[in-house]
Design a protein around this motif. Structure first.
Motif, PDB file in Angstrom:
ATOM      1  N   ALA A 136     154.501  17.098 -36.179  1.00  0.00           N
ATOM      2  CA  ALA A 136     154.300  17.227 -37.620  1.00  0.00           C
ATOM      3  C   ALA A 136     154.617  18.646 -38.096  1.00  0.00           C
ATOM      4  CB  ALA A 136     152.858  16.875 -37.985  1.00  0.00           C
ATOM      5  N   GLU A 137     155.169  18.738 -39.283  1.00  0.00           N
ATOM      6  CA  GLU A 137     155.408  20.045 -39.899  1.00  0.00           C
ATOM      7  C   GLU A 137     154.095  20.789 -40.113  1.00  0.00           C
ATOM      8  OE1 GLU A 137     156.925  23.387 -41.948  1.00  0.00           O
ATOM      9  OE2 GLU A 137     157.783  21.972 -40.504  1.00  0.00           O
ATOM     10  N   LEU A 138     153.030  20.048 -40.440  1.00  0.00           N
ATOM     11  CA  LEU A 138     151.728  20.685 -40.633  1.00  0.00           C
ATOM     12  C   LEU A 138     151.251  21.341 -39.339  1.00  0.00           C
ATOM     13  CD1 LEU A 138     149.317  21.311 -42.393  1.00  0.00           C
ATOM     14  CD2 LEU A 138     148.429  19.010 -41.938  1.00  0.00           C
ATOM     15  N   THR A 139     151.415  20.680 -38.205  1.00  0.00           N
ATOM     16  CA  THR A 139     151.029  21.271 -36.918  1.00  0.00           C
ATOM     17  C   THR A 139     151.857  22.516 -36.632  1.00  0.00           C
ATOM     18  OG1 THR A 139     150.413  19.087 -36.074  1.00  0.00           O
ATOM     19  CG2 THR A 139     150.784  20.820 -34.452  1.00  0.00           C
ATOM     20  N   ARG A 140     153.147  22.453 -36.945  1.00  0.00           N
ATOM     21  CA  ARG A 140     154.009  23.622 -36.733  1.00  0.00           C
ATOM     22  C   ARG A 140     153.515  24.815 -37.550  1.00  0.00           C
ATOM     23  NH1 ARG A 140     158.007  26.547 -38.661  1.00  0.00           N
ATOM     24  NH2 ARG A 140     157.951  25.480 -40.677  1.00  0.00           N
ATOM     25  N   ARG A 141     153.119  24.578 -38.788  1.00  0.00           N
ATOM     26  CA  ARG A 141     152.627  25.669 -39.641  1.00  0.00           C
ATOM     27  C   ARG A 141     151.296  26.215 -39.125  1.00  0.00           C
ATOM     28  NH1 ARG A 141     154.198  24.403 -45.973  1.00  0.00           N
ATOM     29  NH2 ARG A 141     156.252  23.470 -45.571  1.00  0.00           N
ATOM     30  N   PHE A 247     141.697  19.263 -40.631  1.00  0.00           N
ATOM     31  CA  PHE A 247     141.439  20.331 -39.680  1.00  0.00           C
ATOM     32  C   PHE A 247     141.035  21.571 -40.469  1.00  0.00           C
ATOM     33  CE2 PHE A 247     143.576  17.519 -36.992  1.00  0.00           C
ATOM     34  CZ  PHE A 247     143.698  17.993 -35.694  1.00  0.00           C
ATOM     35  N   THR A 248     139.963  22.223 -40.046  1.00  0.00           N
ATOM     36  CA  THR A 248     139.578  23.508 -40.628  1.00  0.00           C
ATOM     37  C   THR A 248     139.637  24.557 -39.533  1.00  0.00           C
ATOM     38  OG1 THR A 248     138.103  22.403 -42.201  1.00  0.00           O
ATOM     39  CG2 THR A 248     137.802  24.773 -41.877  1.00  0.00           C
ATOM     40  N   LEU A 249     140.545  25.500 -39.670  1.00  0.00           N
ATOM     41  CA  LEU A 249     140.707  26.583 -38.692  1.00  0.00           C
ATOM     42  C   LEU A 249     140.080  27.844 -39.265  1.00  0.00           C
ATOM     43  CD1 LEU A 249     142.857  24.468 -37.782  1.00  0.00           C
ATOM     44  CD2 LEU A 249     144.287  26.404 -37.068  1.00  0.00           C
ATOM     45  N   THR A 257     142.734  25.178 -44.169  1.00  0.00           N
ATOM     46  CA  THR A 257     142.294  23.790 -44.249  1.00  0.00           C
ATOM     47  C   THR A 257     143.530  22.910 -44.310  1.00  0.00           C
ATOM     48  OG1 THR A 257     140.303  24.462 -45.465  1.00  0.00           O
ATOM     49  CG2 THR A 257     140.902  22.125 -45.515  1.00  0.00           C
ATOM     50  N   ALA A 258     143.687  22.050 -43.317  1.00  0.00           N
ATOM     51  CA  ALA A 258     144.899  21.252 -43.176  1.00  0.00           C
ATOM     52  C   ALA A 258     144.553  19.773 -43.313  1.00  0.00           C
ATOM     53  CB  ALA A 258     145.545  21.513 -41.822  1.00  0.00           C
ATOM     54  N   HIS A 259     145.211  19.095 -44.253  1.00  0.00           N
ATOM     55  CA  HIS A 259     145.004  17.668 -44.469  1.00  0.00           C
ATOM     56  C   HIS A 259     146.247  16.908 -44.009  1.00  0.00           C
ATOM     57  CE1 HIS A 259     141.381  18.361 -46.905  1.00  0.00           C
ATOM     58  NE2 HIS A 259     142.048  19.362 -47.458  1.00  0.00           N
ATOM     59  N   TYR A 260     146.105  16.142 -42.919  1.00  0.00           N
ATOM     60  CA  TYR A 260     147.203  15.314 -42.443  1.00  0.00           C
ATOM     61  C   TYR A 260     147.307  14.046 -43.299  1.00  0.00           C
ATOM     62  CZ  TYR A 260     147.910  18.087 -38.210  1.00  0.00           C
ATOM     63  OH  TYR A 260     148.212  19.100 -37.341  1.00  0.00           O
ATOM     64  N   PRO A 261     148.500  13.440 -43.400  1.00  0.00           N
ATOM     65  CA  PRO A 261     148.620  12.167 -44.124  1.00  0.00           C
ATOM     66  C   PRO A 261     147.633  11.146 -43.579  1.00  0.00           C
ATOM     67  CG  PRO A 261     150.793  13.043 -43.596  1.00  0.00           C
ATOM     68  CD  PRO A 261     149.804  13.902 -42.870  1.00  0.00           C
ATOM     69  N   ILE A 262     147.004  10.389 -44.470  1.00  0.00           N
ATOM     70  CA  ILE A 262     145.928   9.496 -44.030  1.00  0.00           C
ATOM     71  C   ILE A 262     146.415   8.105 -43.670  1.00  0.00           C
ATOM     72  CG2 ILE A 262     144.123  10.721 -45.279  1.00  0.00           C
ATOM     73  CD1 ILE A 262     144.302   8.561 -47.442  1.00  0.00           C
ATOM     74  N   SER A 263     147.674   7.773 -44.006  1.00  0.00           N
ATOM     75  CA  SER A 263     148.190   6.454 -43.624  1.00  0.00           C
ATOM     76  C   SER A 263     149.701   6.463 -43.756  1.00  0.00           C
ATOM     77  CB  SER A 263     147.599   5.351 -44.515  1.00  0.00           C
ATOM     78  OG  SER A 263     148.193   5.372 -45.794  1.00  0.00           O
ATOM     79  N   HIS A 267     153.246   9.854 -46.817  1.00  0.00           N
ATOM     80  CA  HIS A 267     153.476  10.831 -45.752  1.00  0.00           C
ATOM     81  C   HIS A 267     153.487  12.264 -46.299  1.00  0.00           C
ATOM     82  CE1 HIS A 267     154.291   7.690 -42.848  1.00  0.00           C
ATOM     83  NE2 HIS A 267     155.158   7.148 -43.680  1.00  0.00           N
ATOM     84  N   HIS A 268     152.442  12.629 -47.031  1.00  0.00           N
ATOM     85  CA  HIS A 268     152.366  13.993 -47.540  1.00  0.00           C
ATOM     86  C   HIS A 268     151.157  14.705 -46.938  1.00  0.00           C
ATOM     87  CE1 HIS A 268     155.270  12.521 -50.465  1.00  0.00           C
ATOM     88  NE2 HIS A 268     155.563  13.792 -50.687  1.00  0.00           N
ATOM     89  N   ALA A 269     151.377  15.955 -46.547  1.00  0.00           N
ATOM     90  CA  ALA A 269     150.327  16.796 -45.979  1.00  0.00           C
ATOM     91  C   ALA A 269     150.014  17.931 -46.943  1.00  0.00           C
ATOM     92  CB  ALA A 269     150.780  17.354 -44.633  1.00  0.00           C
ATOM     93  N   GLN A 270     148.852  18.541 -46.741  1.00  0.00           N
ATOM     94  CA  GLN A 270     148.466  19.691 -47.558  1.00  0.00           C
ATOM     95  C   GLN A 270     147.893  20.782 -46.653  1.00  0.00           C
ATOM     96  OE1 GLN A 270     146.413  19.074 -51.297  1.00  0.00           O
ATOM     97  NE2 GLN A 270     146.742  16.852 -51.195  1.00  0.00           N
ATOM     98  N   LEU A 271     148.227  22.028 -46.978  1.00  0.00           N
ATOM     99  CA  LEU A 271     147.706  23.176 -46.239  1.00  0.00           C
ATOM    100  C   LEU A 271     147.193  24.194 -47.243  1.00  0.00           C
ATOM    101  CD1 LEU A 271     147.221  24.741 -43.635  1.00  0.00           C
ATOM    102  CD2 LEU A 271     149.577  25.594 -43.782  1.00  0.00           C
ATOM    103  N   ILE A 272     145.900  24.515 -47.127  1.00  0.00           N
ATOM    104  CA  ILE A 272     145.241  25.446 -48.047  1.00  0.00           C
ATOM    105  C   ILE A 272     144.772  26.666 -47.264  1.00  0.00           C
ATOM    106  CG2 ILE A 272     143.370  25.730 -49.714  1.00  0.00           C
ATOM    107  CD1 ILE A 272     143.336  22.588 -49.857  1.00  0.00           C
TER     108      ILE A 272
END
Length: 337
Positions: A136-141, A247-249, A257-263, A267-272
């Motif tokens: 996932a791009e979110l994991t990469r970030r 995920f909260t790091l 705070t990383a929100h993976y797509p829920i279904s 297929h959109h993720a969010q990173l705060i």
């Protein structure tokens, strides 16, 4: 070119793997090269399982499948339940299949895990597990945040991985405990982000619905202590009224705070980011198709080398379940004083 071979046409095989393979083929039709050249082959022990499916060839048996393709040019998507996996894996290996993409969980108990290791070594198999969040791009970030120390040193990770899963659980479909459903995804990510870890503690509750109790299929929680000093808490509630994959790091100078797509419907993720850096990014992140492309490219280049990572995930899950079973065991009775 390699050819996909889906073994098991349940929700994972037909609903996820086949759809992602079709997406890869559709991308090829629009000019993007697909990592395989022929429509997928498939087999399921239930004759009715392939009815209504298009874009694949369903074999009557594993032996028939070996005659319909070149085993040494196939990638087997092993989507059978873990308890029946070793027998099918060995039959395929004897027929000449060597590349295996195994659905999570890799194994549900130490005996199953030992069987997979033995077969992998005996037949010199190239084996990896479905771990698309690692692509996932979110994991990469998140990994870049950790390695670049954008917010300082990583101190801890908290994972909330919830969804209502009553219908499939009450139908006794698939998984023996709540640890086997969502947790393998997040556990693989936290080991990728924070390194090897040991289990500190684990807990599991039953699912209760309309008077029916399903043992160990409610809420699963585990705590890890990474060798890097990071502490991780993972909680997954399959009786939750809402869906969440967060995920909260926590770093020395801020929080991610990383929100993976829920279904698969969105297929959109969010990173705060808060603290030393402030930002809120929303982006498309369809990880399964990206993961399959990367996996096929690795197989085509000679093989996969990440089995140790997936083995570590399975080992920790087995330890967590053993810890819960020990907690459930009745206390020994005291003798007379």
């Amino acid at each position: 070119m390699l050819r996909p071979f889906i073994v098991g046409l349940g929700r994972s095989g037909a609903g996820l793997h086949l759809k992602a393979l079709k997406d890869l083929a559709a991308g090829a039709a629009s000019g993007e090269e697909a990592p395989f050249s022929r429509p997928p082959l498939a087999w399921d022990p239930r004759p009715e399982a392939g009815h209504g499916l298009t874009g694949l060839t369903v074999a009557a048996s594993l032996a028939a499948a070996a005659r319909l393709t070149e085993p040494d040019r196939a990638v087997v998507h092993l989507c059978t339940p873990p308890e029946a996996r070793a027998e099918v894996l060995e039959e395929l290996a004897v027929s000449g299949f060597t590349r295996f993409l195994v659905e999570k969980p890799l194994a549900c108990d130490p005996a199953q895990l030992d069987q997979l290791v033995r077969l992998r070594e005996k037949y010199r198999l190239h084996m990896t597990a479905v771990a698309h969040w690692l692509a996932a791009e979110l994991t990469r970030r998140l990994h870049r945040l950790v390695t670049d120390r954008t917010l300082g040193t990583l101190l801890g990770i908290e994972v909330a991985q919830h969804k209502p899963r009553f219908t499939r659980t009450l139908a006794a479909e698939g998984h023996p405990t709540a640890f086997d459903v969502e947790v393998p995804h997040s556990l693989g990510v936290v080991l990728h982000l924070a390194g090897p870890a040991e289990l500190v503690t684990a807990h599991c509750t039953d699912m209760v619905c309309d008077g029916t109790v399903v043992p160990h299929m409610g809420r699963a929680a585990l705590t890890l202590r990474h060798h890097s000093g990071v502490r991780t808490e993972i909680v997954s509630d399959l009786a939750s009224p809402v869906r969440q994959r967060t995920f909260t790091l926590r770093f020395t100078h801020g929080t991610a705070t990383a929100h993976y797509p829920i279904s698969e419907q969105d297929h959109h993720a969010q990173l705060i980011l808060t603290g030393a850096v402030e930002s809120h990014d929303v982006f498309h992140d369809e990880a399964l198709t990206a993961f399959l492309r990367q996996t096929y490219e690795r197989f085509a280049a000679g093989g996969v080398t990440d089995f140790a990572h997936h083995h570590a995930v399975a080992r920790l899950l087995c330890e967590a379940k053993a810890h819960c079973r020990a907690d459930d065991a009745p206390a020994p009775s005291r003798g007379p004083r």
